[in-house]
Scaffold this motif. Structure first.
Motif, PDB file in Angstrom:
ATOM      1  N   ARG A 240       0.833  -1.202   0.000  1.00 51.75           N
ATOM      2  CA  ARG A 240       0.000   0.000   0.000  1.00 51.75           C
ATOM      3  C   ARG A 240       0.869   1.254   0.000  1.00 51.75           C
ATOM      4  NH1 ARG A 240      -3.439  -2.081   4.121  1.00 51.75           N
ATOM      5  NH2 ARG A 240      -2.664  -0.486   5.568  1.00 51.75           N
ATOM      6  N   ALA A 241       1.907   1.236   0.840  1.00 52.58           N
ATOM      7  CA  ALA A 241       2.800   2.394   0.915  1.00 52.58           C
ATOM      8  C   ALA A 241       3.603   2.560  -0.368  1.00 52.58           C
ATOM      9  CB  ALA A 241       3.742   2.241   2.111  1.00 52.58           C
ATOM     10  N   LEU A 242       4.077   1.438  -0.920  1.00 52.96           N
ATOM     11  CA  LEU A 242       4.858   1.492  -2.159  1.00 52.96           C
ATOM     12  C   LEU A 242       4.006   2.032  -3.304  1.00 52.96           C
ATOM     13  CD1 LEU A 242       7.604   0.826  -3.412  1.00 52.96           C
ATOM     14  CD2 LEU A 242       6.744  -1.480  -3.878  1.00 52.96           C
TER      15      LEU A 242
ATOM     16  N   PHE B 181      10.562   7.124   2.153  1.00 58.85           N
ATOM     17  CA  PHE B 181      10.738   6.041   3.123  1.00 58.85           C
ATOM     18  C   PHE B 181       9.400   5.394   3.455  1.00 58.85           C
ATOM     19  CE2 PHE B 181      10.329   9.961   5.581  1.00 58.85           C
ATOM     20  CZ  PHE B 181       9.368   9.643   6.529  1.00 58.85           C
ATOM     21  N   ILE B 182       9.497   4.136   3.867  1.00 61.25           N
ATOM     22  CA  ILE B 182       8.343   3.351   4.301  1.00 61.25           C
ATOM     23  C   ILE B 182       8.697   2.743   5.652  1.00 61.25           C
ATOM     24  CG2 ILE B 182       6.877   1.345   3.849  1.00 61.25           C
ATOM     25  CD1 ILE B 182       7.463   1.748   0.850  1.00 61.25           C
ATOM     26  N   LEU B 183       7.926   3.069   6.678  1.00 61.94           N
ATOM     27  CA  LEU B 183       8.156   2.519   8.014  1.00 61.94           C
ATOM     28  C   LEU B 183       7.068   1.507   8.344  1.00 61.94           C
ATOM     29  CD1 LEU B 183       9.077   5.751  10.047  1.00 61.94           C
ATOM     30  CD2 LEU B 183      10.619   4.112   8.949  1.00 61.94           C
TER      31      LEU B 183
ATOM     32  N   ASP C  46       3.010  10.423   6.742  1.00 63.76           N
ATOM     33  CA  ASP C  46       1.652  10.096   7.166  1.00 63.76           C
ATOM     34  C   ASP C  46       1.441   8.615   6.881  1.00 63.76           C
ATOM     35  OD1 ASP C  46      -0.951  10.230   8.060  1.00 63.76           O
ATOM     36  OD2 ASP C  46      -1.532  11.901   6.764  1.00 63.76           O
ATOM     37  N   THR C  47       0.390   8.055   7.429  1.00 55.78           N
ATOM     38  CA  THR C  47       0.038   6.683   7.076  1.00 55.78           C
ATOM     39  C   THR C  47      -0.553   6.669   5.669  1.00 55.78           C
ATOM     40  OG1 THR C  47      -2.217   6.820   7.916  1.00 55.78           O
ATOM     41  CG2 THR C  47      -0.495   6.198   9.487  1.00 55.78           C
ATOM     42  N   THR C  48      -0.643   5.500   5.085  1.00 56.95           N
ATOM     43  CA  THR C  48      -1.202   5.410   3.734  1.00 56.95           C
ATOM     44  C   THR C  48      -2.681   5.778   3.722  1.00 56.95           C
ATOM     45  OG1 THR C  48      -1.699   3.049   4.018  1.00 56.95           O
ATOM     46  CG2 THR C  48       0.446   3.621   3.084  1.00 56.95           C
TER      47      THR C  48
ATOM     48  N   VAL D  77       3.706   3.784   7.613  1.00 53.40           N
ATOM     49  CA  VAL D  77       3.928   5.220   7.518  1.00 53.40           C
ATOM     50  C   VAL D  77       4.829   5.478   6.314  1.00 53.40           C
ATOM     51  CG1 VAL D  77       4.975   7.241   8.621  1.00 53.40           C
ATOM     52  CG2 VAL D  77       3.640   5.620   9.986  1.00 53.40           C
ATOM     53  N   ALA D  78       4.373   6.329   5.427  1.00 49.16           N
ATOM     54  CA  ALA D  78       5.134   6.653   4.220  1.00 49.16           C
ATOM     55  C   ALA D  78       5.495   8.128   4.244  1.00 49.16           C
ATOM     56  CB  ALA D  78       4.320   6.338   2.963  1.00 49.16           C
ATOM     57  N   GLY D  79       6.684   8.450   3.756  1.00 50.31           N
ATOM     58  CA  GLY D  79       7.085   9.847   3.790  1.00 50.31           C
ATOM     59  C   GLY D  79       8.267  10.134   2.898  1.00 50.31           C
TER      60      GLY D  79
END
Length: 447
Positions: free
Chosen positions: A28-30, A73-75, A145-147, A117-119
């Motif tokens: 989802r983040a990617l 970044f993706i956490l 922020d979150t996705t 969390v993506a940023g």
């Protein structure tokens, strides 16, 4: 590179992503950041969420770092703070990400319990096709922020709560109340459990970048300069007075001195200087043995020093310069005159206790590349590049040494080599400051 990977010296401390839930969150983040997804069901990620396996799958190892700037970044977990940063293009990126995670750990822990969390590390430059653009980078801010937009919704809900409490007729505003209930289902109670990330801005005054063959930008010092690994003339005219490359040994030495950035290892406090210098000598012997085609398989420290005794005349000047320093430190021998023209000069230094000590040690590692331990610790990109060119026997020896001597106590090794018990800088005299102001710190330097 299989020796390094097997011993955890490459791709070590990465975070494994193997559960379907985490893989789905990562995708989802990617998708949110890049429009891409992975078909892998398990992979490993670094502090930024970059995965070498996904990089191979996509055929793009900069899929989270387009053009090498504004790293995304993706956490998935706060445990990523202990992971390395792979394919680093700026020396400051990992420190920024680690500080961001550490400063916001409770909030990020709550957010990553339900979503990724993506940023992005945002600066004013989106491309560095010209070296001049590097000087437009002044600060880096983090946007995250979150996705599902949890933080955005939380801010919106907090504003609605303020309206509800402050406006006289808000109790009768059915639309406002309905919107608050809808958002609260996604964010939770923001009045009791506010989730907000600190707004963090990081200055980018002094840094290393992999762009243009490798550049060290020191513009936040009393006497600023750019130091290039390659030919400085190929960079063209830059908005800084002094430019050096690795051929300008005297000017780099003066740059270190005038900014009080280095100290001699033999005069540093709280370390075993002789042991450090002897180990550097061993590495120089290993390098010379590689050049001579000597097989080092299974060689011990005693074997290396026996090799040095038997072939002392064939060893390079770096070895003899360090041996003279050890003789002075251990046996009250004469003080060796090792100036910046001597090949051993940069091997005899370490960074002084300044805010830029990590960056200075990184530069020293490249100026003294035969010290493979310092190169590995301080500049992994340069180490991996050099490792690929070595003979099999040197690869084997170095991998075994780092596994045996460094991996077992990384913190202790770093403290022994680079730690500081007390500040070592001497105050710069007013007379020297006046002289520098008149003629410039490096004299007449050609660009």
């Amino acid at each position: 590179m299989h020796r390094l990977i097997k011993r955890g010296l490459m791709f070590g401390n990465l975070i494994e992503v193997a559960s379907p839930v985490l893989v789905e969150r990562y995708n989802r983040a990617l998708k949110h950041l890049t429009g891409k997804v992975t078909g892998l069901t398990d992979f490993h990620i670094d502090i930024s969420g970059y995965s070498p396996e996904i990089g191979d799958e996509l055929g793009d190892h900069l899929y989270l770092n387009h053009n090498g700037v504004n790293r995304q970044f993706i956490l998935l977990t706060t445990e990523q703070k202990s992971a390395p940063l792979l394919n680093a293009k700026f020396s400051t990126s990992r420190g920024i990400l680690k500080q961001f995670i550490t400063e916001n750990e409770p909030q990020l822990f709550a957010l990553t319990a339900r979503d990724a969390v993506a940023g992005e590390l945002v600066n004013s430059v989106f491309s560095v096709s010209d070296p001049k653009r590097l000087f437009d980078i002044r600060k880096v801010e983090i946007e995250a922020d979150t996705t599902q937009g949890t933080l955005r919704d939380a801010d919106e809900l907090a504003g609605m709560v303020d309206r509800f409490k402050g406006e006289e007729d808000a109790w009768f505003d059915d639309v406002l109340i309905a919107d608050m209930i809808t958002l609260a289902k996604r964010t939770g109670d923001v009045t009791r459990n506010p989730v907000r990330l600190k707004h963090m801005v990081f200055q980018q005054d002094n840094f290393w970048t992999a762009h243009f063959g490798g550049l060290y930008v020191f513009r936040g010092l009393a006497h600023p300069a750019v130091i290039a690994r390659g030919d400085k003339d190929a960079l063209g005219k830059l908005p800084i007075k002094y430019m050096f490359d690795f051929r300008d040994r005297n000017q780099i030495a003066k740059f270190f001195e005038y900014n009080a950035l280095v100290e001699p290892i033999v005069k540093a406090r709280g370390i075993d200087a002789s042991a450090i210098l002897r180990q550097k000598m061993d590495f120089i012997v290993v390098d010379a043995a590689q050049e001579a085609g000597v097989d080092l398989t299974g060689a011990t420290r005693r074997d290396i020093r026996a090799l040095a005794r038997n072939h002392a005349e064939q060893l390079p000047p770096e070895y003899h310069g360090l041996r003279a320093l050890v003789n002075w430190a251990e046996s009250d021998g004469p003080w060796p005159k090792i100036n910046s023209d001597h090949p051993a000069y940069f091997y005899s230094l370490r960074a002084a206790d300044t805010p830029d000590k990590d960056l200075v040690n990184m530069l020293l590692a490249e100026l003294a590349p035969k010290d493979v331990r310092q190169l590995f610790i301080c500049h992994k990109e340069s180490f991996y590049g050099a490792y690929a060119t070595w003979s099999e026997t040197k690869k084997s020896y170095v991998a075994d040494f780092l596994d045996r001597e460094y991996q077992v106590d990384k913190a202790g090794a770093r403290a022994a080599l680079f730690g500081h018990d007390a500040p070592m800088e001497e105050p710069v005299s007013a007379a020297r400051d006046d002289l520098i102001a008149r003629v410039g710190p490096w004299g007449a330097v050609r660009r």
